[in-house]
Scaffold this motif. Structure first.
Motif, PDB file in Angstrom:
ATOM      1  N   ARG A 179      -0.341  -6.852  -2.591  1.00 11.86           N
ATOM      2  CA  ARG A 179       0.139  -7.768  -1.558  1.00 11.86           C
ATOM      3  C   ARG A 179      -0.983  -8.695  -1.085  1.00 11.86           C
ATOM      4  N   VAL A 180      -2.184  -8.172  -0.907  1.00 16.39           N
ATOM      5  CA  VAL A 180      -3.305  -9.002  -0.449  1.00 16.39           C
ATOM      6  C   VAL A 180      -3.670 -10.045  -1.509  1.00 16.39           C
ATOM      7  N   ALA A 181      -3.534  -9.693  -2.783  1.00 16.50           N
ATOM      8  CA  ALA A 181      -3.872 -10.635  -3.859  1.00 16.50           C
ATOM      9  C   ALA A 181      -2.951 -11.841  -3.883  1.00 16.50           C
ATOM     10  N   ARG A 182      -1.849 -11.775  -3.179  1.00 15.54           N
ATOM     11  CA  ARG A 182      -0.915 -12.899  -3.171  1.00 15.54           C
ATOM     12  C   ARG A 182      -1.378 -14.070  -2.312  1.00 15.54           C
ATOM     13  N   VAL A 183      -2.274 -13.826  -1.369  1.00 13.02           N
ATOM     14  CA  VAL A 183      -2.724 -14.925  -0.520  1.00 13.02           C
ATOM     15  C   VAL A 183      -3.796 -15.722  -1.255  1.00 13.02           C
ATOM     16  N   PRO A 184      -3.941 -17.013  -0.933  1.00 13.70           N
ATOM     17  CA  PRO A 184      -4.938 -17.837  -1.645  1.00 13.70           C
ATOM     18  C   PRO A 184      -6.364 -17.547  -1.228  1.00 13.70           C
ATOM     19  N   GLN A 185      -6.549 -16.833  -0.134  1.00 13.52           N
ATOM     20  CA  GLN A 185      -7.899 -16.482   0.306  1.00 13.52           C
ATOM     21  C   GLN A 185      -8.477 -15.393  -0.608  1.00 13.52           C
ATOM     22  N   VAL A 186      -9.758 -15.469  -0.875  1.00 20.02           N
ATOM     23  CA  VAL A 186     -10.409 -14.514  -1.763  1.00 20.02           C
ATOM     24  C   VAL A 186     -11.140 -13.448  -0.950  1.00 20.02           C
ATOM     25  N   ILE A 187     -10.768 -12.203  -1.153  1.00 20.72           N
ATOM     26  CA  ILE A 187     -11.541 -11.089  -0.615  1.00 20.72           C
ATOM     27  C   ILE A 187     -11.616 -10.001  -1.676  1.00 20.72           C
ATOM     28  N   GLU A 188     -12.557  -9.088  -1.486  1.00 18.89           N
ATOM     29  CA  GLU A 188     -12.626  -7.916  -2.356  1.00 18.89           C
ATOM     30  C   GLU A 188     -11.741  -6.844  -1.747  1.00 18.89           C
ATOM     31  N   ILE A 189     -10.727  -6.425  -2.462  1.00 18.89           N
ATOM     32  CA  ILE A 189      -9.772  -5.468  -1.930  1.00 18.89           C
ATOM     33  C   ILE A 189      -9.620  -4.232  -2.813  1.00 18.89           C
ATOM     34  N   ALA A 190      -9.679  -4.404  -4.134  1.00 21.72           N
ATOM     35  CA  ALA A 190      -9.383  -3.295  -5.040  1.00 21.72           C
ATOM     36  C   ALA A 190     -10.442  -2.198  -4.990  1.00 21.72           C
ATOM     37  N   ALA A 191     -11.714  -2.570  -5.067  1.00 20.87           N
ATOM     38  CA  ALA A 191     -12.767  -1.557  -5.052  1.00 20.87           C
ATOM     39  C   ALA A 191     -12.822  -0.839  -3.707  1.00 20.87           C
ATOM     40  N   SER A 192     -12.596  -1.574  -2.620  1.00 21.08           N
ATOM     41  CA  SER A 192     -12.659  -0.974  -1.293  1.00 21.08           C
ATOM     42  C   SER A 192     -11.539   0.037  -1.072  1.00 21.08           C
ATOM     43  N   THR A 193     -10.345  -0.256  -1.561  1.00 23.18           N
ATOM     44  CA  THR A 193      -9.214   0.640  -1.304  1.00 23.18           C
ATOM     45  C   THR A 193      -9.090   1.755  -2.333  1.00 23.18           C
ATOM     46  N   LEU A 194      -9.419   1.477  -3.600  1.00 27.90           N
ATOM     47  CA  LEU A 194      -9.153   2.435  -4.670  1.00 27.90           C
ATOM     48  C   LEU A 194     -10.380   3.215  -5.130  1.00 27.90           C
ATOM     49  N   VAL A 195     -11.564   2.630  -4.975  1.00 25.37           N
ATOM     50  CA  VAL A 195     -12.770   3.263  -5.512  1.00 25.37           C
ATOM     51  C   VAL A 195     -13.662   3.831  -4.414  1.00 25.37           C
ATOM     52  N   ALA A 196     -13.858   3.083  -3.337  1.00 27.76           N
ATOM     53  CA  ALA A 196     -14.883   3.418  -2.340  1.00 27.76           C
ATOM     54  C   ALA A 196     -14.761   4.844  -1.825  1.00 27.76           C
ATOM     55  N   ASP A 242       7.215   5.322   5.688  1.00 31.15           N
ATOM     56  CA  ASP A 242       5.810   5.095   6.032  1.00 31.15           C
ATOM     57  C   ASP A 242       5.249   3.882   5.290  1.00 31.15           C
ATOM     58  N   GLN A 243       5.593   3.786   4.000  1.00 30.60           N
ATOM     59  CA  GLN A 243       5.105   2.647   3.225  1.00 30.60           C
ATOM     60  C   GLN A 243       5.660   1.331   3.758  1.00 30.60           C
ATOM     61  N   ALA A 244       6.932   1.329   4.124  1.00 29.35           N
ATOM     62  CA  ALA A 244       7.545   0.117   4.670  1.00 29.35           C
ATOM     63  C   ALA A 244       6.855  -0.301   5.964  1.00 29.35           C
ATOM     64  N   SER A 245       6.492   0.662   6.791  1.00 26.64           N
ATOM     65  CA  SER A 245       5.798   0.361   8.045  1.00 26.64           C
ATOM     66  C   SER A 245       4.414  -0.224   7.776  1.00 26.64           C
ATOM     67  N   VAL A 246       3.722   0.379   6.803  1.00 26.63           N
ATOM     68  CA  VAL A 246       2.387  -0.110   6.446  1.00 26.63           C
ATOM     69  C   VAL A 246       2.466  -1.540   5.923  1.00 26.63           C
ATOM     70  N   MET A 247       3.413  -1.810   5.041  1.00 28.86           N
ATOM     71  CA  MET A 247       3.513  -3.147   4.451  1.00 28.86           C
ATOM     72  C   MET A 247       3.947  -4.181   5.479  1.00 28.86           C
ATOM     73  N   SER A 248       4.780  -3.778   6.425  1.00 29.64           N
ATOM     74  CA  SER A 248       5.182  -4.701   7.491  1.00 29.64           C
ATOM     75  C   SER A 248       3.980  -5.073   8.352  1.00 29.64           C
ATOM     76  N   ALA A 249       3.160  -4.077   8.697  1.00 32.76           N
ATOM     77  CA  ALA A 249       1.957  -4.353   9.485  1.00 32.76           C
ATOM     78  C   ALA A 249       0.982  -5.224   8.700  1.00 32.76           C
ATOM     79  N   LEU A 250       0.870  -4.959   7.395  1.00 31.05           N
ATOM     80  CA  LEU A 250      -0.007  -5.762   6.546  1.00 31.05           C
ATOM     81  C   LEU A 250       0.466  -7.206   6.493  1.00 31.05           C
ATOM     82  N   ASP A 251       1.754  -7.408   6.335  1.00 31.25           N
ATOM     83  CA  ASP A 251       2.289  -8.770   6.276  1.00 31.25           C
ATOM     84  C   ASP A 251       2.015  -9.539   7.565  1.00 31.25           C
ATOM     85  N   SER A 252       2.000  -8.841   8.693  1.00 32.49           N
ATOM     86  CA  SER A 252       1.702  -9.495   9.969  1.00 32.49           C
ATOM     87  C   SER A 252       0.281 -10.047   9.972  1.00 32.49           C
ATOM     88  N   ILE A 253      -0.647  -9.300   9.382  1.00 33.24           N
ATOM     89  CA  ILE A 253      -2.028  -9.774   9.295  1.00 33.24           C
ATOM     90  C   ILE A 253      -2.149 -10.918   8.299  1.00 33.24           C
TER      91      ILE A 253
END
Length: 305
Positions: free
Chosen positions: A68-85, A8-19
């Protein structure tokens, strides 16, 4: 030691990499304080931001996404949305969530664009929906949009009782986001020293550089696995250790990588700063490495510490 992702994790990360494939180019602005709104909404619409609360998933899966999202040069807020919200009853929708500790009027990452500001207190957290007219932009070179509240006029405030949960997830987010930034920063420098020549041979063939690159690679791997362990364990001690380790290593890590890039590493045209500027911001959050060390000791030994 290495670990395989579940199916399941591999599928999620593959879909994420596509985006993420569409967002791997550097932003137009050399130092990007612009929010990558298109990426944030693509992740929200695809369900990535709420994955920690989907059946069969949890904080570990969220941390994998943050890294994985932190690896791209684009800046977005990801940690609070996924882990805290989701843990505090907010529904992540692609609009940033800002985090602050103690003082609601202190500068906070992402606040100029945030729908909510979560202010961590000793025994609870205040979930503030600010009046946009009371938010002002704070100038910064740290590759995040910073802002602060002028006052709480017009804001609504809700109380969330479990401060420990917010604090723990924030620490996991720091660790995972920093690990992702470190990974791309190191990749950038490895490519540079492989293609840049001095004295008739690649810079990367010099033993002194190889040794320090090996130390940087150890930092990247250690940071990543400590972050994933902390997300999996979801306890205070592991979270503090993971955040403390990466914050302790940031100064030396960024110094070495910029030195390997030479004068080019000081220019905004060279992409290294997209990650190292973020790392310098993350280094001081929640009390920095010394604050995490004290928290880890307290969580492990309590009064005896």
């Amino acid at each position: 030691m290495n670990f395989e992702l579940s199916e399941d994790q591999a599928s999620v990360m593959s879909a994420l990499d596509s985006i993420l494939a569409s967002f791997k180019d550097s932003p137009v602005e050399p130092v990007s304080h612009a929010y990558a709104d298109a990426l944030a909404h693509a992740l929200a619409e695809s369900g990535f931001l709420g994955i920690a609360h989907e059946e069969g998933f949890g904080p570990l899966d969220a941390a994998l996404i943050v890294e994985r999202v932190a690896r791209v040069p684009q800046v977005i807020e990801i940690a609070a949305s996924t882990l805290v919200a989701g843990a505090i009853g907010l529904v992540p929708n692609g609009q940033p969530i800002a985090l602050a500790s103690g003082d609601a009027l202190a500068p906070a990452r992402f606040l100029p664009l945030a729908g909510h500001l979560v202010v961590l207190q000793n025994d609870h957290a205040d979930i503030i929906t600010p009046d946009p007219a009371q938010v002002t932009l704070v100038d910064s070179l740290l590759a995040y949009p910073y802002g602060r509240l002028l006052s709480l006029d017009g804001a609504t405030v809700e109380r969330f009782e479990d401060a420990g949960l917010v604090r723990r997830r924030w620490r996991v987010g720091i660790a995972a986001e920093a690990a992702g930034c470190m990974a791309s920063a190191l990749d950038t420098i490895v490519e540079h020293v492989t293609t840049r020549y001095a004295f008739g041979r690649p810079l990367g063939s010099l033993q002194a550089i190889q040794h320090r690159l090996a130390m940087a690679a150890e930092t990247v791997e250690s940071a990543r696995w400590l972050a994933m362990r902390a997300a999996w364990a979801d306890n205070d001690a592991e979270a503090a250790i993971a955040a403390g380790f990466v914050q302790m290593r940031i100064a030396g890590f960024t110094y070495d990588l910029h030195q390997f890039a030479g004068a080019m590493g000081l220019t905004l045209e060279f992409p290294l700063h997209f990650w190292t500027y973020r790392l310098r911001a993350l280094a001081g959050e929640l009390g920095g490495s010394s604050g995490q060390a004290l928290a880890a000791a307290d969580a492990t030994w309590g009064v005896a510490a």
